[in-house]
Design an enzyme around this catalytic site. Structure first.
Site, PDB file in Angstrom:
ATOM      1  N   CYS A 114       0.806  -1.225   0.000  1.00 25.08           N
ATOM      2  CA  CYS A 114       0.000   0.000   0.000  1.00 25.08           C
ATOM      3  C   CYS A 114       0.836   1.270   0.000  1.00 25.08           C
ATOM      4  CB  CYS A 114      -0.945  -0.009   1.192  1.00 25.08           C
ATOM      5  SG  CYS A 114      -1.915  -1.518   1.313  1.00 25.08           S
ATOM      6  N   HIS A 241      -3.386   6.728   1.694  1.00 26.37           N
ATOM      7  CA  HIS A 241      -3.808   5.422   1.203  1.00 26.37           C
ATOM      8  C   HIS A 241      -5.252   5.187   1.634  1.00 26.37           C
ATOM      9  CE1 HIS A 241      -4.298   1.239   0.536  1.00 26.37           C
ATOM     10  NE2 HIS A 241      -4.153   0.890   1.795  1.00 26.37           N
ATOM     11  N   ASN A 271     -10.149  -0.584  -1.196  1.00 25.35           N
ATOM     12  CA  ASN A 271      -8.697  -0.519  -0.967  1.00 25.35           C
ATOM     13  C   ASN A 271      -7.999  -1.089  -2.194  1.00 25.35           C
ATOM     14  OD1 ASN A 271      -6.034  -1.019  -0.212  1.00 25.35           O
ATOM     15  ND2 ASN A 271      -6.549  -1.708   1.843  1.00 25.35           N
TER      16      ASN A 271
END
Length: 315
Positions: A114, A241, A271
């Site tokens: 990430c 993020h 995500n």
């Protein structure tokens, strides 16, 4: 100091949109359960013809076109991903071929999950500074739907696919720029190897990841602000993020910050790991909210565990 400036963005999302309602027919969950715990309502999953490389190529082409540069102007190509369709060729090499970038320039993938886009940007800066060149193409791309266990409701509701691309300019001008990176080897988030066949799908200790994220986010933000001598009030956008809206909301309250500065889009995309920050940057640019001269703080945190922060100006 050789600083970077962001000069163009691009993005690509796959063809299948998956709603919380659709997921409720696949696993024991509901729209209310997912939304209240994550802020996610829809996410995009690759069709059979799509993968992390096809998305990366589409996003990179768009960024290059918008930059007004020629392929020969690109000094290096870095792709951040943990879900490349093959161990080799790398996604970056596929992008290089598709965009006809010069063959005497480096092209490579990085995997910091990430935080990958920020790691990739730091790598690009180093390559430009040491090997020459003025412009770098950095892509974050993921096809996480290929790594998930569709029967695991703790993970299958979270992740989506997508790609975002950015072109950075290396400059000696006194523009604000800072980057910090870090890692803490931990198995609280794990995904199987590149073959997928017989490999373990994404697994995650959600509580441990949450604790890590709410600690890493403000620390990264403070570090890059301190390095540039700027305050949060001087930053126009904070692009984190996009893991979970509760993580960002928690940090906004802890920082006593203006929530309007903290861009969020996980409601639509879920995500997307390394793709989440560049996809968000592209949305800001496309919507006209990101204007030349504005200052961005980009903060990544996640699998590895890794973290990264960057202050950069949009040209």
């Amino acid at each position: 100091m050789n600083a970077l400036r962001l000069i163009a963005t691009g993005g690509a999302l796959p063809g299948r949109t998956v709603t919380n309602e659709e997921l409720s027919h696949m696993v024991d969950t509901s729209d209310e359960w997912i939304t209240t715990r994550t802020g996610i309502r829809t996410r995009h999953w690759c069709t059979a013809e799509e993968n992390a490389a096809t998305l990366a190529i589409a996003a990179a082409k768009q960024a290059l076109e918008r930059s007004g540069l020629a392929p020969a102007d690109i000094g290096c190509c870095i792709c951040a991903t943990l879900s490349a369709p093959d161990a080799t060729p790398s996604v970056a090499c596929r992008v290089q071929a598709a965009l006809a970038l010069p063959e005497n320039r480096p092209a490579l993938d990085v995997n910091a999950a990430c935080s990958g886009f920020l790691y990739g940007t730091a790598v690009a800066r180093g390559l430009l500074a040491t090997m020459g060149g003025r412009y770098a193409l950095v892509v974050g791309c993921e096809a996480l739907s290929r790594l998930m266990d569709p029967a695991d409701r703790s993970t299958c509701v979270l992740f989506g696919d997508g790609a975002g691309a950015a072109i950075f300019e290396l400059t000696a001008d006194p523009v604000p720029f800072a980057a910090v990176l870090g890692a803490r080897g931990s198995a609280v988030l794990h995904a199987g190897g590149p073959s997928r066949t017989g490999s373990a799908p994404i697994t995650m200790d959600g509580k441990a990841v949450f604790r890590f994220a709410v600690d890493a986010l403000p620390q990264c933000l403070h570090a890059v602000l301190e390095e540039t001598g700027r305050t949060l009030d001087e930053v126009d956008w904070v692009v984190c993020h996009q893991a979970n809206s509760r993580i960002i909301d928690h940090c906004v309250r802890a920082l006593k910050a203006d929530p309007a500065k903290f861009y969020k889009n996980m409601e639509r995309h879920g995500n997307t790991s390394a793709a989440s920050i560049p996809v968000a940057l592209n949305e800001l640019a496309e919507s006209g909210r990101l204007q030349p001269g504005q200052l961005l703080a980009c903060i990544g945190f996640g699998g590895g565990l890794t973290w990264g922060g960057m202050i950069v100006e949009y040209k």
